[in-house]
Design a protein around this motif. Sequence first.
Motif, PDB file in Angstrom:
ATOM      1  N   TRP A 176      12.491  24.504 -19.815  1.00  0.00           N
ATOM      2  CA  TRP A 176      12.951  23.120 -19.875  1.00  0.00           C
ATOM      3  C   TRP A 176      14.418  23.009 -19.481  1.00  0.00           C
ATOM      4  O   TRP A 176      14.851  21.966 -18.983  1.00  0.00           O
ATOM      5  CB  TRP A 176      12.692  22.490 -21.240  1.00  0.00           C
ATOM      6  N   ILE A 177      15.180  24.087 -19.655  1.00  0.00           N
ATOM      7  CA  ILE A 177      16.584  24.079 -19.220  1.00  0.00           C
ATOM      8  C   ILE A 177      16.648  23.999 -17.696  1.00  0.00           C
ATOM      9  O   ILE A 177      17.508  23.315 -17.134  1.00  0.00           O
ATOM     10  CB  ILE A 177      17.322  25.321 -19.757  1.00  0.00           C
ATOM     11  N   ALA A 178      15.720  24.667 -17.030  1.00  0.00           N
ATOM     12  CA  ALA A 178      15.672  24.607 -15.561  1.00  0.00           C
ATOM     13  C   ALA A 178      15.420  23.177 -15.089  1.00  0.00           C
ATOM     14  O   ALA A 178      16.017  22.720 -14.105  1.00  0.00           O
ATOM     15  CB  ALA A 178      14.594  25.543 -15.032  1.00  0.00           C
ATOM     16  N   PHE A 179      14.543  22.465 -15.794  1.00  0.00           N
ATOM     17  CA  PHE A 179      14.291  21.062 -15.442  1.00  0.00           C
ATOM     18  C   PHE A 179      15.534  20.210 -15.685  1.00  0.00           C
ATOM     19  O   PHE A 179      15.877  19.358 -14.862  1.00  0.00           O
ATOM     20  CB  PHE A 179      13.112  20.501 -16.255  1.00  0.00           C
ATOM     21  N   LEU A 180      16.211  20.434 -16.796  1.00  0.00           N
ATOM     22  CA  LEU A 180      17.422  19.666 -17.095  1.00  0.00           C
ATOM     23  C   LEU A 180      18.515  19.882 -16.050  1.00  0.00           C
ATOM     24  O   LEU A 180      19.264  18.957 -15.719  1.00  0.00           O
ATOM     25  CB  LEU A 180      17.970  20.042 -18.476  1.00  0.00           C
ATOM     26  N   ILE A 182      21.190  27.047  -9.926  1.00  0.00           N
ATOM     27  CA  ILE A 182      21.059  27.866 -11.129  1.00  0.00           C
ATOM     28  C   ILE A 182      19.760  27.510 -11.849  1.00  0.00           C
ATOM     29  O   ILE A 182      19.051  28.382 -12.348  1.00  0.00           O
ATOM     30  CB  ILE A 182      22.291  27.693 -12.041  1.00  0.00           C
ATOM     31  N   GLY A 183      19.412  26.220 -11.874  1.00  0.00           N
ATOM     32  CA  GLY A 183      18.135  25.814 -12.448  1.00  0.00           C
ATOM     33  C   GLY A 183      16.964  26.418 -11.694  1.00  0.00           C
ATOM     34  O   GLY A 183      15.990  26.877 -12.303  1.00  0.00           O
ATOM     35  N   LEU A 184      17.045  26.450 -10.373  1.00  0.00           N
ATOM     36  CA  LEU A 184      15.985  27.075  -9.581  1.00  0.00           C
ATOM     37  C   LEU A 184      15.912  28.578  -9.866  1.00  0.00           C
ATOM     38  O   LEU A 184      14.827  29.159  -9.878  1.00  0.00           O
ATOM     39  CB  LEU A 184      16.220  26.823  -8.098  1.00  0.00           C
ATOM     40  N   SER A 185      17.060  29.195 -10.106  1.00  0.00           N
ATOM     41  CA  SER A 185      17.076  30.612 -10.475  1.00  0.00           C
ATOM     42  C   SER A 185      16.358  30.845 -11.795  1.00  0.00           C
ATOM     43  O   SER A 185      15.664  31.849 -11.971  1.00  0.00           O
ATOM     44  CB  SER A 185      18.516  31.124 -10.580  1.00  0.00           C
ATOM     45  N   ILE A 186      16.519  29.914 -12.715  1.00  0.00           N
ATOM     46  CA  ILE A 186      15.823  30.031 -13.995  1.00  0.00           C
ATOM     47  C   ILE A 186      14.315  29.934 -13.774  1.00  0.00           C
ATOM     48  O   ILE A 186      13.542  30.660 -14.391  1.00  0.00           O
ATOM     49  CB  ILE A 186      16.334  28.970 -14.997  1.00  0.00           C
ATOM     50  N   PHE A 187      13.881  29.059 -12.860  1.00  0.00           N
ATOM     51  CA  PHE A 187      12.454  28.989 -12.518  1.00  0.00           C
ATOM     52  C   PHE A 187      11.968  30.337 -11.992  1.00  0.00           C
ATOM     53  O   PHE A 187      10.897  30.809 -12.359  1.00  0.00           O
ATOM     54  CB  PHE A 187      12.194  27.932 -11.452  1.00  0.00           C
TER      55      PHE A 187
END
Length: 126
Positions: free
Chosen positions: A60-64, A97-102
């Motif tokens: 959910w952090i990646a979405f945020l 960075i969010g895409l990296s979390i994905f």
Amino acid sequence: MKRASSLFYRLALFVPCHRKPSRCFHLHQKPIPICARCLGILCGIACFPVLFFFSPIPIWIAFLLQIPMLVDGFTQLYRWRTSNNPLRFATGLISGIGLSIFIVSGTHILFLIGTQGGISFCSLLS
């Protein structure tokens, strides 16, 4: 140095980007061949190996982390305000960075399926 910049230019041509000179950073009065937002996204994605050292980050952090770029892009699209290159780069970096979390979360999920589900990780790749 000229060979390195030539290599960077050729690699940048593979990135699907509009390359508008007004939205690119400039180096020696020449626009870099990739816009500020796409450059930020690529820099954010490049940090995905570092995220493997952290415990699994909630997805959910990646979405945020996608929200700032969406807000910046849509408010600019609807002409509610004008964005600038440093802001485009910053929101692109956050999104990257969010895409990296994905990427890291997906890898963790595949690893868990492979180790707990009786399926080997290598069989998922073939």
